[in-house]
Design a protein around this motif. Structure first.
Motif, PDB file in Angstrom:
ATOM      1  N   ILE A  74       0.844  -1.203   0.000  1.00 47.85           N
ATOM      2  CA  ILE A  74       0.000   0.000   0.000  1.00 47.85           C
ATOM      3  C   ILE A  74       0.879   1.252   0.000  1.00 47.85           C
ATOM      4  CG2 ILE A  74      -1.781   1.250   1.262  1.00 47.85           C
ATOM      5  CD1 ILE A  74      -2.709  -1.335  -0.017  1.00 47.85           C
ATOM      6  N   GLN A  85       1.662  12.411  -9.485  1.00 48.13           N
ATOM      7  CA  GLN A  85       1.033  13.730  -9.367  1.00 48.13           C
ATOM      8  C   GLN A  85       2.076  14.840  -9.264  1.00 48.13           C
ATOM      9  OE1 GLN A  85      -2.116  14.802  -9.600  1.00 48.13           O
ATOM     10  NE2 GLN A  85      -2.593  12.733 -10.254  1.00 48.13           N
TER      11      GLN A  85
ATOM     12  N   LEU B  64       3.526  -2.428 -10.886  1.00 47.94           N
ATOM     13  CA  LEU B  64       3.188  -1.066 -10.467  1.00 47.94           C
ATOM     14  C   LEU B  64       4.322  -0.096 -10.796  1.00 47.94           C
ATOM     15  CD1 LEU B  64       1.518  -1.683  -7.007  1.00 47.94           C
ATOM     16  CD2 LEU B  64       0.439  -0.781  -9.044  1.00 47.94           C
ATOM     17  N   ALA B  68       4.050   3.068 -13.273  1.00 51.42           N
ATOM     18  CA  ALA B  68       4.338   4.439 -12.813  1.00 51.42           C
ATOM     19  C   ALA B  68       5.468   5.060 -13.620  1.00 51.42           C
ATOM     20  CB  ALA B  68       4.691   4.421 -11.323  1.00 51.42           C
ATOM     21  N   LEU B 140      -6.388  -1.383   5.334  1.00 53.96           N
ATOM     22  CA  LEU B 140      -5.275  -0.780   4.591  1.00 53.96           C
ATOM     23  C   LEU B 140      -5.499  -0.879   3.086  1.00 53.96           C
ATOM     24  CD1 LEU B 140      -1.939  -1.769   6.358  1.00 53.96           C
ATOM     25  CD2 LEU B 140      -2.729   0.510   5.794  1.00 53.96           C
ATOM     26  N   ILE B 141      -5.965  -2.037   2.649  1.00 50.70           N
ATOM     27  CA  ILE B 141      -6.172  -2.217   1.205  1.00 50.70           C
ATOM     28  C   ILE B 141      -7.248  -1.253   0.705  1.00 50.70           C
ATOM     29  CG2 ILE B 141      -7.042  -3.841  -0.507  1.00 50.70           C
ATOM     30  CD1 ILE B 141      -5.639  -6.058   1.101  1.00 50.70           C
ATOM     31  N   GLY B 144      -5.884   2.258   0.705  1.00 52.33           N
ATOM     32  CA  GLY B 144      -4.955   2.447  -0.406  1.00 52.33           C
ATOM     33  C   GLY B 144      -5.668   2.627  -1.728  1.00 52.33           C
ATOM     34  N   ALA B 147      -7.186   6.077  -1.751  1.00 51.17           N
ATOM     35  CA  ALA B 147      -6.142   7.104  -1.889  1.00 51.17           C
ATOM     36  C   ALA B 147      -5.625   7.182  -3.316  1.00 51.17           C
ATOM     37  CB  ALA B 147      -4.994   6.805  -0.930  1.00 51.17           C
ATOM     38  N   VAL B 148      -5.438   6.041  -3.936  1.00 50.67           N
ATOM     39  CA  VAL B 148      -4.935   6.045  -5.317  1.00 50.67           C
ATOM     40  C   VAL B 148      -5.979   6.608  -6.263  1.00 50.67           C
ATOM     41  CG1 VAL B 148      -4.255   4.538  -7.202  1.00 50.67           C
ATOM     42  CG2 VAL B 148      -3.280   4.220  -4.966  1.00 50.67           C
ATOM     43  N   LEU B 151      -5.826  10.290  -5.819  1.00 42.90           N
ATOM     44  CA  LEU B 151      -4.595  10.912  -6.311  1.00 42.90           C
ATOM     45  C   LEU B 151      -4.507  10.917  -7.822  1.00 42.90           C
ATOM     46  CD1 LEU B 151      -1.961   9.542  -3.795  1.00 42.90           C
ATOM     47  CD2 LEU B 151      -2.561  11.905  -4.175  1.00 42.90           C
ATOM     48  N   LEU B 152      -4.976   9.848  -8.440  1.00 41.24           N
ATOM     49  CA  LEU B 152      -4.853   9.752  -9.893  1.00 41.24           C
ATOM     50  C   LEU B 152      -6.038  10.360 -10.626  1.00 41.24           C
ATOM     51  CD1 LEU B 152      -3.322   6.197 -10.343  1.00 41.24           C
ATOM     52  CD2 LEU B 152      -2.203   8.412 -10.379  1.00 41.24           C
ATOM     53  N   ALA B 153      -7.000  10.929  -9.901  1.00 35.36           N
ATOM     54  CA  ALA B 153      -8.147  11.537 -10.560  1.00 35.36           C
ATOM     55  C   ALA B 153      -7.693  12.760 -11.343  1.00 35.36           C
ATOM     56  CB  ALA B 153      -9.197  11.929  -9.523  1.00 35.36           C
ATOM     57  N   GLU B 154      -8.248  12.917 -12.523  1.00 36.06           N
ATOM     58  CA  GLU B 154      -7.904  14.066 -13.353  1.00 36.06           C
ATOM     59  C   GLU B 154      -8.582  15.309 -12.804  1.00 36.06           C
ATOM     60  OE1 GLU B 154      -5.944  14.370 -15.875  1.00 36.06           O
ATOM     61  OE2 GLU B 154      -5.352  12.265 -16.053  1.00 36.06           O
TER      62      GLU B 154
END
Lengths: 103, 214
Positions: A74, A85, B64, B68, B140-141, B144, B147-148, B151-154
């Protein structure tokens, strides 16, 4: 020194910790920082399994190591998303360049 | 003997992951570290963790990283790091010496010479004794994933136009701007204040215009 697998694993734990700490101090790239964190966590996983084996509670060590692996994954996912970002908004992955940005 | 070779391979892969200049190569060296570590864990008797390490550490995390790096791209950087190399080496070795000093007396007594399998089953330990850990992993999963996604939202196009880059906020006014009374933006905060009160000018340009008229 007895070269049993656990003793060799102890050397591996210390070596991975040293490499990880050195890399954490020297790395400027954000994605590379996540890679170095992965190395440090691998040292922690190996240490947990080694300690569980030495104490005769290998399953307890495995259980804790499993939790660490999930948390580490995670952390890697969120760290990589943050790096993407930062790259989009600031145009760089260099930690030193990010620290000198002024609003 | 095989464990010595495995540990040596793990350390070599970890060093190469740090030394590699290309991020993709570093990610592949990290995958090699995970693979060798999985074999070592299997030899130590941790079969379940070895399988998870191989599938997650060498598989999922590597994918991943490749994903990235493909989005962010490779970036050429200077060779020197955040700290001078001797200082970083000293700071890395010092904790290791302290840790080894603490661990090696335990090792000399033969405490770590062998291992024995516990009496409890792994599934019993994981689901019964460490059940809270499993709940934490599930939380946690989910955290996560959320959160991702965040964060990755346009960012919407309209919202992006309202934002001021640092370079725009420090534009130096020209004489023409001062004489014509054009509002000058000195900082993003000032621009935001002006957007709330239409027609209200910033103090510095007004004073400059008055001085120019005198």
């Amino acid at each position: 020194m007895n070269l049993a697998p656990l003793n060799v694993a102890l050397v591996g734990v210390l070596g991975l910790l040293g490499i990880g700490m050195y890399g954490l101090l020297m790395t400027r790239n954000l994605i590379k920082t996540v890679i170095v964190l992965q190395i440090l966590v691998k040292a922690a996983v190996l240490a947990l399994v080694m300690a569980g084996s030495a104490a005769g509670q290998i399953h307890l060590g495995q259980s804790l190591a499993l939790t660490v692996i999930v948390a580490d994954t995670i952390v890697a996912v969120v760290g990589l998303a943050l790096a993407i970002q930062v790259r989009r908004r600031c145009g760089t992955l260099d930690v030193q360049a990010l620290a000198t940005l002024r609003r | 003997m095989s464990s010595i070779l495995l540990v040596a391979g793990i350390l070599v892969c970890a060093v190469q992951a740090i030394r590699a200049t290309r991020l993709l190569v570093a990610a592949l060296w990290l995958a090699g570290t995970s693979g060798l570590l999985a074999i070592l864990l299997y030899m130590l008797g941790a079969h379940e963790v070895a399988v998870v390490e191989l599938s997650v550490g060498a598989g999922l995390v590597t994918v991943l990283f490749v994903f990235a790096i493909g989005i962010a791209g490779e970036e050429a950087m200077d060779a020197h790091g955040l700290l001078p190399t001797p200082l970083a080496t000293g700071l890395a070795i010092l904790p290791l010496l302290l840790l080894g000093w603490l661990i090696l007396p335990v090792n000399s007594t033969g405490y770590l010479a062998g291992f024995t399998a516990g009496t409890a089953d792994f599934s019993n330990v994981l689901w019964q004794q460490r059940g809270l850990d499993v709940l934490v992993q599930i939380v946690l999963i989910f955290a996560g994933v959320v959160a991702v996604l965040g964060l990755l939202a346009e960012v919407p196009a309209g919202a992006r136009e309202d934002k001021v880059s640092p370079a725009e906020g420090v534009r130096v006014p020209s004489n023409k701007d001062l004489l014509s009374g054009t509002t000058i933006l000195f900082a993003p905060e000032i621009r935001n204040q002006q957007a709330e009160i239409p027609g209200d000018h910033i103090a510095e340009p007004e004073q400059a215009v008055e001085e120019a008229h005198r």
